[in-house]
Motif scaffolding. Structure first.
Motif, short mmCIF file in Angstrom:
data_model
loop_
_atom_site.label_atom_id
_atom_site.label_comp_id
_atom_site.label_asym_id
_atom_site.label_seq_id
_atom_site.Cartn_x
_atom_site.Cartn_y
_atom_site.Cartn_z
N GLY A 114 0.83 -1.19 0.00
CA GLY A 114 0.00 0.00 0.00
C GLY A 114 0.87 1.24 0.00
N GLU A 115 0.41 2.29 0.70
CA GLU A 115 1.16 3.55 0.75
C GLU A 115 1.09 4.18 2.13
OE1 GLU A 115 1.78 7.59 -1.93
OE2 GLU A 115 -0.24 6.71 -1.82
N ILE A 116 2.23 4.66 2.60
CA ILE A 116 2.33 5.39 3.86
C ILE A 116 2.74 6.82 3.55
CG2 ILE A 116 3.53 5.57 6.07
CD1 ILE A 116 3.99 2.54 5.95
N LYS A 117 2.06 7.79 4.18
CA LYS A 117 2.41 9.21 4.02
C LYS A 117 2.66 9.81 5.40
CE LYS A 117 -0.73 9.77 0.06
NZ LYS A 117 -1.91 10.52 -0.45
N LEU A 118 3.63 10.70 5.48
CA LEU A 118 3.95 11.40 6.72
C LEU A 118 4.04 12.89 6.43
CD1 LEU A 118 6.83 9.07 7.98
CD2 LEU A 118 4.43 9.02 8.71
N GLY A 119 3.28 13.71 7.17
CA GLY A 119 3.32 15.15 6.98
C GLY A 119 1.96 15.80 7.16
N LYS A 120 1.68 16.79 6.35
CA LYS A 120 0.38 17.47 6.35
C LYS A 120 -0.43 16.89 5.20
CE LYS A 120 -1.65 22.14 6.46
NZ LYS A 120 -2.18 22.05 7.84
N ILE A 121 -1.48 16.13 5.51
CA ILE A 121 -2.12 15.26 4.52
C ILE A 121 -3.64 15.37 4.65
CG2 ILE A 121 -2.16 12.88 3.64
CD1 ILE A 121 0.15 12.45 5.86
N TRP A 122 -4.34 15.28 3.51
CA TRP A 122 -5.80 15.15 3.56
C TRP A 122 -6.16 13.90 4.37
CZ3 TRP A 122 -6.86 19.68 2.26
CH2 TRP A 122 -6.43 20.29 1.09
N THR A 123 -7.18 14.00 5.20
CA THR A 123 -7.56 12.86 6.02
C THR A 123 -8.21 11.76 5.18
OG1 THR A 123 -9.80 13.63 6.55
CG2 THR A 123 -7.99 14.44 7.94
N ALA A 124 -8.28 10.56 5.74
CA ALA A 124 -8.94 9.45 5.05
C ALA A 124 -10.43 9.74 4.84
CB ALA A 124 -8.75 8.16 5.86
N TYR A 125 -11.05 10.49 5.74
CA TYR A 125 -12.44 10.90 5.56
C TYR A 125 -12.58 11.85 4.38
CZ TYR A 125 -16.92 13.22 6.64
OH TYR A 125 -18.18 13.75 6.57
N ASP A 126 -11.66 12.79 4.26
CA ASP A 126 -11.72 13.75 3.17
C ASP A 126 -11.59 13.07 1.81
OD1 ASP A 126 -11.50 16.78 2.41
OD2 ASP A 126 -9.87 15.80 1.33
N ASP A 127 -10.87 11.96 1.76
CA ASP A 127 -10.68 11.24 0.50
C ASP A 127 -12.00 10.93 -0.21
OD1 ASP A 127 -7.94 11.20 0.78
OD2 ASP A 127 -7.85 9.12 1.49
N ILE A 128 -13.05 10.62 0.57
CA ILE A 128 -14.31 10.16 -0.04
C ILE A 128 -15.46 11.13 0.17
CG2 ILE A 128 -13.62 7.74 0.12
CD1 ILE A 128 -16.28 8.96 2.48
N SER A 129 -15.21 12.26 0.84
CA SER A 129 -16.32 13.13 1.26
C SER A 129 -17.11 13.73 0.10
CB SER A 129 -15.81 14.26 2.17
OG SER A 129 -14.99 15.13 1.44
N GLY A 130 -16.47 14.00 -1.04
CA GLY A 130 -17.20 14.60 -2.15
C GLY A 130 -17.33 13.70 -3.36
N ALA A 131 -17.06 12.41 -3.19
CA ALA A 131 -16.97 11.50 -4.34
C ALA A 131 -18.29 11.30 -5.07
CB ALA A 131 -16.42 10.15 -3.88
N THR A 132 -19.42 11.48 -4.38
CA THR A 132 -20.72 11.22 -5.01
C THR A 132 -21.65 12.42 -4.89
OG1 THR A 132 -21.52 10.18 -2.96
CG2 THR A 132 -20.56 8.73 -4.61
N ASP A 133 -21.07 13.62 -4.91
CA ASP A 133 -21.87 14.85 -4.82
C ASP A 133 -22.26 15.34 -6.20
OD1 ASP A 133 -21.40 14.62 -2.16
OD2 ASP A 133 -19.99 16.28 -2.03
N ALA A 134 -23.49 15.85 -6.31
CA ALA A 134 -23.97 16.39 -7.58
C ALA A 134 -23.31 17.73 -7.90
CB ALA A 134 -25.49 16.56 -7.52
N ALA A 135 -23.56 18.20 -9.12
CA ALA A 135 -23.00 19.47 -9.61
C ALA A 135 -21.49 19.46 -9.54
CB ALA A 135 -23.59 20.66 -8.87
N PHE A 136 -20.89 18.26 -9.80
CA PHE A 136 -19.44 18.10 -9.90
C PHE A 136 -18.72 18.45 -8.60
CE2 PHE A 136 -21.17 19.95 -13.91
CZ PHE A 136 -21.33 18.75 -14.58
N ASN A 137 -19.44 18.36 -7.46
CA ASN A 137 -18.86 18.74 -6.17
C ASN A 137 -18.31 20.15 -6.22
OD1 ASN A 137 -18.10 18.31 -3.45
ND2 ASN A 137 -16.06 17.64 -4.05
N ALA A 138 -18.96 21.02 -7.00
CA ALA A 138 -18.48 22.39 -7.21
C ALA A 138 -18.64 23.22 -5.93
CB ALA A 138 -19.25 23.06 -8.35
N ILE A 139 -17.59 23.92 -5.56
CA ILE A 139 -17.57 24.69 -4.32
C ILE A 139 -18.68 25.74 -4.29
CG2 ILE A 139 -16.17 26.23 -2.89
CD1 ILE A 139 -13.71 24.84 -4.30
N VAL A 140 -18.92 26.42 -5.42
CA VAL A 140 -19.89 27.53 -5.42
C VAL A 140 -21.26 27.11 -5.92
CG1 VAL A 140 -18.08 29.26 -5.75
CG2 VAL A 140 -19.28 28.32 -7.75
N LEU A 141 -21.44 25.85 -6.40
CA LEU A 141 -22.70 25.48 -7.01
C LEU A 141 -23.34 24.20 -6.45
CD1 LEU A 141 -21.78 26.20 -10.74
CD2 LEU A 141 -23.33 27.54 -9.31
#
Length: 308
Positions: free
Chosen positions: A99-126
């Motif tokens: 697999g892969e190990i990362k050390l530092g300032k990293i997106w969390t494992a929750y953030d990895d999937i938080s927008g994966a199935t959002d409508a409107a392309f997960n667009a910040i403003v829309l």
């Protein structure tokens, strides 16, 4: 002669090592013009995605093992301001069959999937999820002193866990995990984050199914300490080879409170493999959204996104 042969051997070894290494400059430039009800028209950075740039590299260590690094900084294209240092991500990684190990300032494992199935392309403003869900924007994305591990894929199943060291600071740990399945037209993911800085626990379930004529989208979220339940449904419809229309509806409701609801329709037109023009409209139930920072009653936006 011996010294010459040694020098040539060192040079050859150095050339081989360089051939197995790579460094890449990359980024996203995204600008949008949007008009909210009762507000002046705004030109701003970050329409669909956050504008940023970064440098990443990888070295093949042999035997399937690779070392890597990444530095990533936010850029506000509307005023030229840059984030403080490499404020998005900075990490060193080691990957292989394990697999892969990362050390530092990293997106969390929750953030990895938080927008994966959002409508409107997960667009910040829309996206209705971005503008309605508390669990979409309320969590800590990338804590300092992070440790992250992602598994390889096993028949479409994979997962990741992340946490960070307190380093003497109380209530600063952010621990998260996700598990997901990606196989053929089906995608399903579950994410969870215990967010001590915000005194919150976030749960997220997302799923999508590609029918060919449309991809169906669904998301459920729960913010435990706030007692908020959230859900959304949507669909991405390819109407041409380079044009996709996305529609979605989202609701967020605190126990005993009034539901906040909103819907969006957005279109993305690919001008090339790296440049996309987009436009969309968002509308919400004004009575529920009024008073929430950053959530408009209605919004129309048009923008351009380029990746490099």
């Amino acid at each position: 002669m011996k010294k010459t042969l040694i020098a040539l051997a060192v040079l050859a070894a150095s050339g081989a090592a360089m051939a197995q290494s790579s460094v890449t400059l990359y980024g996203v430039a995204d600008m949008v013009i949007h008009k909210d009800k009762g507000q002046p028209t705004k030109l701003k950075s970050d329409g669909v995605s956050f504008s940023h740039w970064g440098i990443k590299g990888e070295e093949d260590l042999g035997g399937g093992l690779k070392a890597g690094f990444l530095y990533e900084q936010a850029i506000a294209l509307d005023n030229g301001a840059a984030g403080p240092g490499f404020d998005r991500q900075t990490y060193l990684s080691l990957s292989g069959g394990f697999g892969e190990i990362k050390l530092g300032k990293i997106w969390t494992a929750y953030d990895d999937i938080s927008g994966a199935t959002d409508a409107a392309f997960n667009a910040i403003v829309l996206s209705p999820v971005w503008l309605i869900f508390q669990s979409q924007y309320g969590y800590t994305y990338n804590p300092n002193n992070g440790i992250y591990y992602a598994t390889p894929s096993f028949g479409g199943f994979s997962g990741a866990v992340s946490t960070n060291l307190r380093e003497g600071k109380a209530n600063s740990r952010v621990s998260a995990f996700h598990v997901k399945y990606e196989g053929g037209p089906l995608f399903v993911a579950l994410g969870y984050q215990d967010d001590e800085p915000n005194n919150e626990k976030y749960t997220r379930i997302g799923a999508s199914y590609d029918l060919g004529v449309a991809k169906l989208l669904g998301t459920y979220g729960r913010v435990k300490n706030e007692d908020v339940d959230e859900w959304s449904v949507g669909a991405d419809v390819p109407v041409a080879t380079n044009l996709v229309v996305s529609v979605g509806y989202a609701q967020s409701k605190k126990d005993g409170g009034k539901a906040e609801r909103g819907w969006s329709v957005a279109a993305a037109y690919a001008l090339s493999k790296r440049t996309t023009a987009y436009a969309g409209f968002f509308d919400a139930n004004a009575a529920a959204v009024n008073g929430r920072a950053g959530a408009p009653d209605s919004r129309f936006g048009i923008g351009l996104k380029h990746t490099f």
